[in-house]
Design a protein around this motif. Structure first.
Motif, PDB file in Angstrom:
ATOM      1  N   GLU A 153      25.614  24.809  30.505  1.00  0.00           N
ATOM      2  CA  GLU A 153      24.522  25.680  30.939  1.00  0.00           C
ATOM      3  C   GLU A 153      23.519  25.877  29.811  1.00  0.00           C
ATOM      4  O   GLU A 153      23.869  26.152  28.683  1.00  0.00           O
ATOM      5  CB  GLU A 153      25.081  27.033  31.372  1.00  0.00           C
ATOM      6  CG  GLU A 153      24.064  27.945  31.973  1.00  0.00           C
ATOM      7  CD  GLU A 153      24.683  29.244  32.418  1.00  0.00           C
ATOM      8  OE1 GLU A 153      24.372  29.677  33.515  1.00  0.00           O
ATOM      9  OE2 GLU A 153      25.467  29.819  31.658  1.00  0.00           O
TER      10      GLU A 153
ATOM     11  N   TRP B 239      31.226  24.460  32.498  1.00  0.00           N
ATOM     12  CA  TRP B 239      30.009  25.052  33.039  1.00  0.00           C
ATOM     13  C   TRP B 239      29.283  25.867  31.966  1.00  0.00           C
ATOM     14  O   TRP B 239      28.065  25.778  31.811  1.00  0.00           O
ATOM     15  CB  TRP B 239      30.329  25.936  34.247  1.00  0.00           C
ATOM     16  CG  TRP B 239      29.095  26.482  34.862  1.00  0.00           C
ATOM     17  CD1 TRP B 239      28.505  27.686  34.621  1.00  0.00           C
ATOM     18  CD2 TRP B 239      28.249  25.826  35.805  1.00  0.00           C
ATOM     19  NE1 TRP B 239      27.364  27.824  35.354  1.00  0.00           N
ATOM     20  CE2 TRP B 239      27.181  26.693  36.091  1.00  0.00           C
ATOM     21  CE3 TRP B 239      28.295  24.592  36.437  1.00  0.00           C
ATOM     22  CZ2 TRP B 239      26.168  26.362  36.975  1.00  0.00           C
ATOM     23  CZ3 TRP B 239      27.296  24.268  37.323  1.00  0.00           C
ATOM     24  CH2 TRP B 239      26.244  25.150  37.590  1.00  0.00           C
ATOM     25  N   GLU B 240      30.037  26.659  31.211  1.00  0.00           N
ATOM     26  CA  GLU B 240      29.429  27.469  30.152  1.00  0.00           C
ATOM     27  C   GLU B 240      28.837  26.585  29.056  1.00  0.00           C
ATOM     28  O   GLU B 240      27.789  26.903  28.497  1.00  0.00           O
ATOM     29  CB  GLU B 240      30.455  28.425  29.561  1.00  0.00           C
ATOM     30  CG  GLU B 240      30.838  29.542  30.501  1.00  0.00           C
ATOM     31  CD  GLU B 240      32.014  30.361  30.004  1.00  0.00           C
ATOM     32  OE1 GLU B 240      32.490  30.095  28.878  1.00  0.00           O
ATOM     33  OE2 GLU B 240      32.446  31.252  30.735  1.00  0.00           O
TER      34      GLU B 240
END
Length: 191
Positions: free
Chosen positions: A85, A81-82
């Motif tokens: 993003e 996710w990081e």
């Protein structure tokens, strides 16, 4: 005048003891075993203290409510996710100034792979499971807060969300390769 004699020996055994002696009154910490950064032999471990105050996954793992595969699957999801993003970014002053319009950076291969894995996770978990995992692992919400967001505030719903979250963590462990299908079936049969 005679000098006072010291009874203390000058042993250097405790020189690398970096453990904190004082904690804040609201600290929520857990002991973890990590690689020793000062070790001469590779693989040597030491005990360290980490904060689990704003880390729901770390808190569940430290209280032995989830196993190692579920923990590593959740961390892999957070990492993806990081990586995927693409939020607000700082202005790069080393780039040439043209006309004030900022162009987006091209996607890197690691970002593309992370997005593909996240798409697969969403397909495997379903809409509700993906939303639950996002709420806990990305936003850091508790089961009470998730219930409030969905307008259900009973303990029964909190238990349901917790059980469903553990099922999603099992699925994440399978997707990211930290568990096998046979291992999760055995764990379900034991309960």
């Amino acid at each position: 005048m005679a000098r006072a004699r010291r009874n203390k020996s000058y042993k250097l055994t405790g020189i690398y003891d970096r453990r904190s002696r004082e904690m804040p009154f609201n600290a929520d910490v857990a002991e973890v075993e990590v690689d020793n950064p000062l070790a001469l032999d590779p693989g040597e471990k030491i005990m360290a203290i980490r904060s689990v105050r704003s880390d729901p996954l770390g808190r569940l793992h430290s209280h032995h409510q989830i196993d190692e595969a579920q923990y590593r699957g959740g961390r892999a999801f957070q990492n993806d996710w990081e990586r995927a993003e693409r939020g607000p970014q700082a202005v790069d002053t080393t780039r040439e100034y043209v006309d004030g319009t900022s162009t987006r950076e091209p996607l890197t291969e690691s970002q593309r792979q992370a997005v593909l894995r996240l798409n697969r996770v969403e397909r495997e978990l379903g809409t509700d499971g993906a939303a639950l995992v996002h709420d806990v692992l990305v936003l850091g919400l508790t089961m009470d807060q998730i219930g409030e967001r969905r307008a259900v505030r009973t303990q029964r719903w909190n238990d349901y969300f917790a059980r469903r979250f553990r099922e999603c963590l099992d699925r994440l462990a399978l997707i990211y390769g930290f568990a096998t299908e046979a291992g999760t079936k055995r764990a379900v049969r034991r309960k």
